[in-house]
Design an enzyme around this catalytic site. Structure first.
Site, short mmCIF file in Angstrom:
data_model
loop_
_atom_site.label_atom_id
_atom_site.label_comp_id
_atom_site.label_asym_id
_atom_site.label_seq_id
_atom_site.Cartn_x
_atom_site.Cartn_y
_atom_site.Cartn_z
N ASP A 174 20.34 14.43 5.94
CA ASP A 174 20.85 12.61 5.62
C ASP A 174 20.54 12.06 6.67
OD1 ASP A 174 20.49 11.77 2.56
OD2 ASP A 174 21.68 10.20 4.28
N TYR A 208 6.26 0.58 -0.10
CA TYR A 208 6.43 1.59 -1.00
C TYR A 208 5.23 2.22 -2.00
CZ TYR A 208 10.19 4.51 -4.00
OH TYR A 208 10.33 5.62 -5.01
N LYS A 236 4.35 6.00 -1.09
CA LYS A 236 4.10 6.88 -1.86
C LYS A 236 3.14 7.85 -2.54
CE LYS A 236 8.22 7.42 -1.72
NZ LYS A 236 9.11 8.38 -2.07
N ILE A 239 14.98 6.00 -11.67
CA ILE A 239 16.25 7.13 -12.16
C ILE A 239 16.92 6.13 -11.69
CG2 ILE A 239 16.80 9.79 -11.13
CD1 ILE A 239 14.05 9.92 -13.07
N THR A 285 19.88 6.35 -9.96
CA THR A 285 21.39 6.25 -8.37
C THR A 285 20.78 5.35 -7.23
OG1 THR A 285 18.73 6.53 -7.15
CG2 THR A 285 19.16 8.30 -8.26
N1 LIG Z 1 15.17 6.77 -8.15
C1 LIG Z 1 14.92 6.38 -8.30
O1 LIG Z 1 14.21 5.27 -9.52
C2 LIG Z 1 13.14 6.68 -7.50
C3 LIG Z 1 12.35 6.88 -8.23
C4 LIG Z 1 10.88 7.38 -7.83
C5 LIG Z 1 10.91 8.15 -7.27
N2 LIG Z 1 12.46 8.42 -6.03
C6 LIG Z 1 11.86 8.81 -4.57
O2 LIG Z 1 13.58 9.36 -4.94
C7 LIG Z 1 13.78 10.20 -3.42
C8 LIG Z 1 15.37 10.11 -3.79
O3 LIG Z 1 15.97 8.66 -3.91
P1 LIG Z 1 17.03 8.50 -4.72
O4 LIG Z 1 16.69 7.22 -5.66
O5 LIG Z 1 17.63 9.99 -4.76
O6 LIG Z 1 17.63 7.64 -3.25
P2 LIG Z 1 18.92 7.49 -3.17
O7 LIG Z 1 19.05 6.07 -2.00
O8 LIG Z 1 20.24 7.52 -3.90
O9 LIG Z 1 19.02 8.94 -1.73
C9 LIG Z 1 18.42 8.53 -0.89
C10 LIG Z 1 18.90 9.23 0.24
O10 LIG Z 1 17.44 9.15 1.82
C11 LIG Z 1 17.77 8.88 2.82
N3 LIG Z 1 17.41 8.45 3.81
C12 LIG Z 1 17.22 7.32 3.33
N4 LIG Z 1 16.45 7.01 5.08
C13 LIG Z 1 16.09 8.24 5.47
C14 LIG Z 1 15.81 9.39 6.93
N5 LIG Z 1 14.93 8.07 7.41
N6 LIG Z 1 16.45 10.24 7.06
C15 LIG Z 1 16.60 10.60 6.83
N7 LIG Z 1 17.23 10.13 5.01
C16 LIG Z 1 17.86 9.47 5.27
C17 LIG Z 1 19.52 7.80 2.14
O11 LIG Z 1 20.21 8.01 3.72
C18 LIG Z 1 20.23 9.00 0.92
O12 LIG Z 1 21.14 9.64 1.38
C19 LIG Z 1 13.37 8.85 -3.10
O13 LIG Z 1 11.94 9.23 -1.71
C20 LIG Z 1 12.63 7.87 -3.86
O14 LIG Z 1 11.56 6.96 -2.90
C21 LIG Z 1 13.32 7.38 -6.75
#
Ligand SMILES: NC(=O)c1ccc[n+]([C@@H]2O[C@H](COP(=O)([O-])OP(=O)(O)OC[C@H]3O[C@@H](n4cnc5c(N)ncnc54)[C@H](O)[C@@H]3O)[C@@H](O)[C@H]2O)c1
Length: 259
Positions: A41, A161, A165, A194, A196
């Protein structure tokens, strides 16, 4: 979290974005099933917290602080994985950002276009590049990328975004075809909402906006958001032998939203 040595016993499992949300749930799940987990991370403190939780429960893990948009840091992290654990079996690329603003394209700030493309698309491509090189050396592996429902349909007011994606779906499908006969499978997951920090505290700030939160809930046919664990379960299944005929898929994990 009790350790249950089963599907991933002694497998080396590398997870980005593993300090929070979906990545953290994935890292903890790999550890629970006997995997040796590389917790990556950009937020080193959160990565270490995930590792501490794994160690506390008797699992095995190391923390690496990397920015996936920096190709040298990604390359070093894969080298470090091999130095510590000897190989790389599974990689789940969760690190991503959703940008801080909601605006249509004609008003969208260019700096946040570049930020999201650099992290979500270029960063994921760097991860795949070095993971694939290592998987070729160790005779196979599994990669799962986190795309989004915004990789399958448009996302109004967040064009970078959606572009990044959709790009993740493209590089996933391409890699699946390129490495299909090398015992390497590559898939991606396309979630809707999701629960988060990304959507509760980030751009959409759903934690502070009950109306927006309800709209996010209503988007799913199931009328609820998903949990990080529900996405982790899909990621682990895609990394397991149970999904052995599946490669190049972009799996919607969306509570029926796109149905
Ligand atoms: N939460 C949702 O609703 C959702 C929906 C669709 C897709 N996603 C995708 O799922 C993945 C995880 O998202 P999440 O909801 O757990 O988000 P989150 O923000 O809880 O976790 C993302 C993590 O990625 C880390 N991060 C960000 N930029 C970084 C970088 N340049 N290098 C290394 N680490 C980095 C952050 O520090 C964080 O710990 C993402 O790719 C997000 O786009 C999330």
């Amino acid at each position: 979290m009790a350790i249950n040595m089963s599907r991933f016993k002694d497998k080396v499992c590398y997870v980005t974005g593993a300090g929070s949300g979906i990545g953290k749930a994935t890292a903890l799940s790999f550890a629970r099933e006997g995997g040796k987990v590389v917790v990556c991370d950009v937020n080193g403190e959160n990565a270490q917290n995930t590792v501490n939780e794994i160690l506390k429960n008797g699992g095995e893990a190391i923390a690496l602080t990397i920015n996936i948009a920096n190709r040298d840091e990604v390359e070093s992290s894969v080298n470090e994985t091999v130095k510590q654990f000897g190989r790389l079996d599974c990689a789940v690329n969760c690190a991503g950002v959703a940008g801080p603003v909601s605006k249509r394209i004609h008003e969208y700030p260019e700096e946040f276009w570049h930020q999201q493309i650099n992290v979500n698309l270029t960063g994921t491509w760097y991860c795949m590049k070095f993971q694939l090189a290592q998987m070729l050396k160790n005779g196979g592996g599994n990669i799962v990328n986190l795309s989004s429902a915004a990789g399958l349909i448009g996302q109004p007011e967040n064009s970078p975004y959606a572009a990044s994606k959709h790009g993740v779906v493209g590089i996933t499908r391409t890699a699946a075809r390129e490495y299909a006969t090398d015992n390497i499978r590559v898939n991606c997951i396309c979630p809707t909402a999701i629960e988060t920090p990304m959507i509760m505290e980030g751009r959409r700030k759903l934690a502070y906006n009950p109306e927006a939160k309800q709209a996010a809930i209503n988007f799913q046919a199931m009328k609820r958001m998903g949990t990080p664990q529900e996405i982790a379960e899909v990621a682990l299944w895609l990394c397991s032998d149970e999904s052995s005929f599946i490669t190049g898929s972009a799996i919607a994990a969306d509570g029926g939203a796109l149905a």
